[in-house]
Scaffold this motif. Structure first.
Motif, PDB file in Angstrom:
ATOM      1  N   ASP A  53       0.822  -1.239  -0.014  1.00 49.23           N
ATOM      2  CA  ASP A  53      -0.060  -0.249  -0.195  1.00 49.23           C
ATOM      3  C   ASP A  53       0.906   1.104  -0.197  1.00 49.23           C
ATOM      4  N   LEU A  54       1.855   1.388   0.953  1.00 49.58           N
ATOM      5  CA  LEU A  54       2.863   2.312   1.042  1.00 49.58           C
ATOM      6  C   LEU A  54       3.472   2.588  -0.297  1.00 49.58           C
ATOM      7  N   LEU A  55       3.892   1.653  -1.154  1.00 49.19           N
ATOM      8  CA  LEU A  55       4.627   2.225  -2.321  1.00 49.19           C
ATOM      9  C   LEU A  55       3.892   2.380  -3.275  1.00 49.19           C
ATOM     10  N   ALA A  56       2.452   1.919  -3.346  1.00 43.27           N
ATOM     11  CA  ALA A  56       1.142   2.435  -4.499  1.00 43.27           C
ATOM     12  C   ALA A  56       0.915   3.808  -4.117  1.00 43.27           C
ATOM     13  N   ASP A  57       0.917   4.173  -2.766  1.00 39.15           N
ATOM     14  CA  ASP A  57       0.650   5.310  -2.527  1.00 39.15           C
ATOM     15  C   ASP A  57       1.575   6.511  -2.966  1.00 39.15           C
ATOM     16  N   LEU A  58       2.949   6.036  -2.762  1.00 39.40           N
ATOM     17  CA  LEU A  58       4.139   6.942  -3.317  1.00 39.40           C
ATOM     18  C   LEU A  58       4.319   6.666  -4.874  1.00 39.40           C
ATOM     19  N   ARG A  59       3.698   5.776  -5.479  1.00 39.73           N
ATOM     20  CA  ARG A  59       3.571   5.559  -6.930  1.00 39.73           C
ATOM     21  C   ARG A  59       5.215   5.128  -7.302  1.00 39.73           C
ATOM     22  N   ILE A  60       5.569   4.306  -6.238  1.00 40.67           N
ATOM     23  CA  ILE A  60       6.986   3.852  -6.640  1.00 40.67           C
ATOM     24  C   ILE A  60       6.681   2.161  -7.066  1.00 40.67           C
ATOM     25  N   THR A  61       7.584   1.990  -8.065  1.00 39.58           N
ATOM     26  CA  THR A  61       7.413   0.436  -8.593  1.00 39.58           C
ATOM     27  C   THR A  61       8.628  -0.264  -7.929  1.00 39.58           C
ATOM     28  N   ARG A  62       8.241  -1.265  -7.568  1.00 40.82           N
ATOM     29  CA  ARG A  62       9.300  -2.222  -6.886  1.00 40.82           C
ATOM     30  C   ARG A  62      10.161  -3.026  -8.057  1.00 40.82           C
ATOM     31  N   THR A  63      11.267  -2.575  -8.247  1.00 41.73           N
ATOM     32  CA  THR A  63      12.317  -2.914  -9.330  1.00 41.73           C
ATOM     33  C   THR A  63      13.968  -2.983  -8.450  1.00 41.73           C
ATOM     34  N   ALA A  64      14.704  -3.737  -9.191  1.00 47.77           N
ATOM     35  CA  ALA A  64      16.123  -3.489  -8.630  1.00 47.77           C
ATOM     36  C   ALA A  64      16.711  -2.249  -8.727  1.00 47.77           C
ATOM     37  N   ASP A  65      16.299  -1.218  -9.608  1.00 47.10           N
ATOM     38  CA  ASP A  65      16.589   0.042  -9.593  1.00 47.10           C
ATOM     39  C   ASP A  65      16.330   0.842  -8.267  1.00 47.10           C
ATOM     40  N   THR A  66      15.194   0.349  -7.695  1.00 51.06           N
ATOM     41  CA  THR A  66      14.497   1.309  -6.719  1.00 51.06           C
ATOM     42  C   THR A  66      14.678   0.588  -5.299  1.00 51.06           C
ATOM     43  N   THR A  67      15.432  -0.533  -5.186  1.00 58.43           N
ATOM     44  CA  THR A  67      15.565  -1.167  -4.199  1.00 58.43           C
ATOM     45  C   THR A  67      16.130  -0.117  -2.926  1.00 58.43           C
ATOM     46  N   GLY A  68      17.099   0.612  -3.393  1.00 57.72           N
ATOM     47  CA  GLY A  68      17.692   1.658  -2.463  1.00 57.72           C
ATOM     48  C   GLY A  68      16.817   3.029  -1.960  1.00 57.72           C
ATOM     49  N   VAL A  69      15.903   3.178  -2.731  1.00 57.45           N
ATOM     50  CA  VAL A  69      14.695   4.061  -2.433  1.00 57.45           C
ATOM     51  C   VAL A  69      13.755   3.412  -1.379  1.00 57.45           C
ATOM     52  N   ILE A  70      13.506   2.256  -1.559  1.00 63.09           N
ATOM     53  CA  ILE A  70      12.540   1.374  -0.600  1.00 63.09           C
ATOM     54  C   ILE A  70      13.304   1.112   0.605  1.00 63.09           C
ATOM     55  N   ASP A  71      14.620   0.882   0.710  1.00 64.72           N
ATOM     56  CA  ASP A  71      15.333   0.890   1.768  1.00 64.72           C
ATOM     57  C   ASP A  71      15.280   2.095   2.548  1.00 64.72           C
ATOM     58  N   ALA A  72      15.500   3.004   1.969  1.00 66.61           N
ATOM     59  CA  ALA A  72      15.589   4.393   2.547  1.00 66.61           C
ATOM     60  C   ALA A  72      14.140   4.782   3.411  1.00 66.61           C
ATOM     61  N   LEU A  73      12.969   4.115   2.922  1.00 64.40           N
ATOM     62  CA  LEU A  73      11.700   4.182   3.589  1.00 64.40           C
ATOM     63  C   LEU A  73      11.797   3.429   4.743  1.00 64.40           C
ATOM     64  N   ARG A  74      12.219   2.376   4.605  1.00 66.83           N
ATOM     65  CA  ARG A  74      12.052   1.369   5.811  1.00 66.83           C
ATOM     66  C   ARG A  74      13.258   1.811   6.656  1.00 66.83           C
ATOM     67  N   LEU A  75      14.088   2.473   6.526  1.00 69.76           N
ATOM     68  CA  LEU A  75      15.354   2.919   7.468  1.00 69.76           C
ATOM     69  C   LEU A  75      14.469   4.035   8.157  1.00 69.76           C
ATOM     70  N   GLN A  76      13.932   5.025   7.500  1.00 70.11           N
ATOM     71  CA  GLN A  76      13.110   6.086   8.134  1.00 70.11           C
ATOM     72  C   GLN A  76      12.143   5.481   9.556  1.00 70.11           C
ATOM     73  N   VAL A  77      11.332   4.601   8.866  1.00 66.27           N
ATOM     74  CA  VAL A  77      10.688   3.958   9.919  1.00 66.27           C
ATOM     75  C   VAL A  77      11.346   3.229  11.123  1.00 66.27           C
ATOM     76  N   VAL A  78      12.508   2.785  10.857  1.00 74.94           N
ATOM     77  CA  VAL A  78      13.235   2.274  11.912  1.00 74.94           C
ATOM     78  C   VAL A  78      13.881   3.407  12.923  1.00 74.94           C
ATOM     79  N   ILE A  79      14.318   4.527  12.472  1.00 73.67           N
ATOM     80  CA  ILE A  79      14.892   5.665  13.032  1.00 73.67           C
ATOM     81  C   ILE A  79      13.728   6.206  13.735  1.00 73.67           C
ATOM     82  N   ASP A  80      12.641   6.580  13.185  1.00 73.12           N
ATOM     83  CA  ASP A  80      11.599   7.440  13.830  1.00 73.12           C
ATOM     84  C   ASP A  80      11.054   6.621  15.059  1.00 73.12           C
ATOM     85  N   CYS A  81      10.994   5.168  15.103  1.00 75.94           N
ATOM     86  CA  CYS A  81      10.718   4.435  16.221  1.00 75.94           C
ATOM     87  C   CYS A  81      11.687   4.623  17.334  1.00 75.94           C
ATOM     88  N   ALA A  82      12.901   4.428  17.109  1.00 77.49           N
ATOM     89  CA  ALA A  82      13.984   4.496  17.878  1.00 77.49           C
ATOM     90  C   ALA A  82      13.967   6.092  18.607  1.00 77.49           C
TER      91      ALA A  82
END
Length: 279
Positions: free
Chosen positions: A151-180
């Protein structure tokens, strides 16, 4: 509310009550009885009745029971979830408004029914929720957040590909940072819809642990042992952690070196404590 959360969560569709007992007797630390996407609109009432009946009569197991609810039907879903057999509530498409309403409704329901307070886990599934973690973390019941990545990627209009792995990891890391930063428990990693690719699931689970996640959701029981193994510190890790604490204690809480001559200070010991807390 900010104690550690389960390692493994198994989604169980609320429209399949025949699976409830089997799932709750399995290897998952927790099951999530799903009243949201897994339930077609026309079956919502019947699913709630089935969940309510199961909660009223089930035999308790070591497995925690969580219920996933949706903001559109928050009152109806929480009326079911606020039961003696439930350990927590997962809010889909979480938002500040949904959390505010959930806390008010749960306060009333728990008081009326004499229940202990339920913890909440919010699912980050929209751009707005991704930007609102700091505000949502201030609600007293919130234990941590998870990522509803499809749902999150759809809302952000991001397609899951090898080229967007780094972008998706950045979103994941943001959640880790904000929770900590908010002092919450470590977040729950997203699941994989490709439940047949267990090797890929194992690889991504290990990577999520390295990124700072301390739990993951699953769609199939075969994914659960993989999550549990990845989230359980090894005997070697535990032995090393105990040894670090011993050396630090012998140094009266000051800097020292480990058995391999590596520098040890409070930051290193903090990691050792976290390993032992997970055990």
């Amino acid at each position: 509310m900010n104690r550690a959360v389960p390692r493994s969560f198994l989604y169980v569709p609320a429209v399949k009550p025949e699976l409830f007992d089997k799932a709750a007797a399995g290897d998952a630390d927790a099951i999530i009885v799903d009243l949201e996407d897994a339930v077609p609109l026309g079956l919502k009432d019947a699913a709630r009745r089935d969940v309510r009946a199961w909660l009223a009569g089930r035999i308790a197991t070591r497995t925690e029971v969580w219920v996933r609810v949706t903001p559109e039907f928050l009152h109806e879903d929480l009326d079911v979830a606020a039961s003696a057999g439930v350990d927590g509530v997962m809010i889909a498409k979480c938002s500040v408004d949904a959390l505010a309403r959930a806390e008010t409704l749960l306060d009333d329901l728990e008081t009326a029914r004499g229940l202990r307070p339920l913890g909440l886990i919010g699912l980050i599934e929209t751009a707005a929720s991704l930007r609102s973690i700091d505000g949502m973390a201030k609600f007293q019941r919130v234990r941590t957040f998870g990522i509803g990545e499809v749902d999150l990627l759809a809302d952000l209009r991001i397609t899951r590909t090898a080229d967007t792995t780094g972008v998706i990891d950045a979103l994941r890391l943001q959640v880790v940072i904000d929770c900590a930063a908010a002092g919450l428990a470590a977040p729950i990693a997203p699941t994989s819809t490709d439940f047949r690719d267990l090797d890929g699931f194992a690889a991504t689970t290990t990577r999520f642990v390295e990124m700072g996640f301390r739990g993951r959701t699953a769609l199939h029981p075969r994914q659960i042992p993989i999550i549990n193994d990845a989230l359980t510190p090894s005997d070697e890790d535990v032995t090393r952690a105990h040894r670090l604490l011993e050396l630090y204690r012998l140094a009266d809480g000051g800097p020292t070196v480990d058995d391999n001559g590596r520098f040890v200070d409070e930051a290193v010991v903090r990691g050792a404590r976290e390993i032992l807390a997970r055990v």
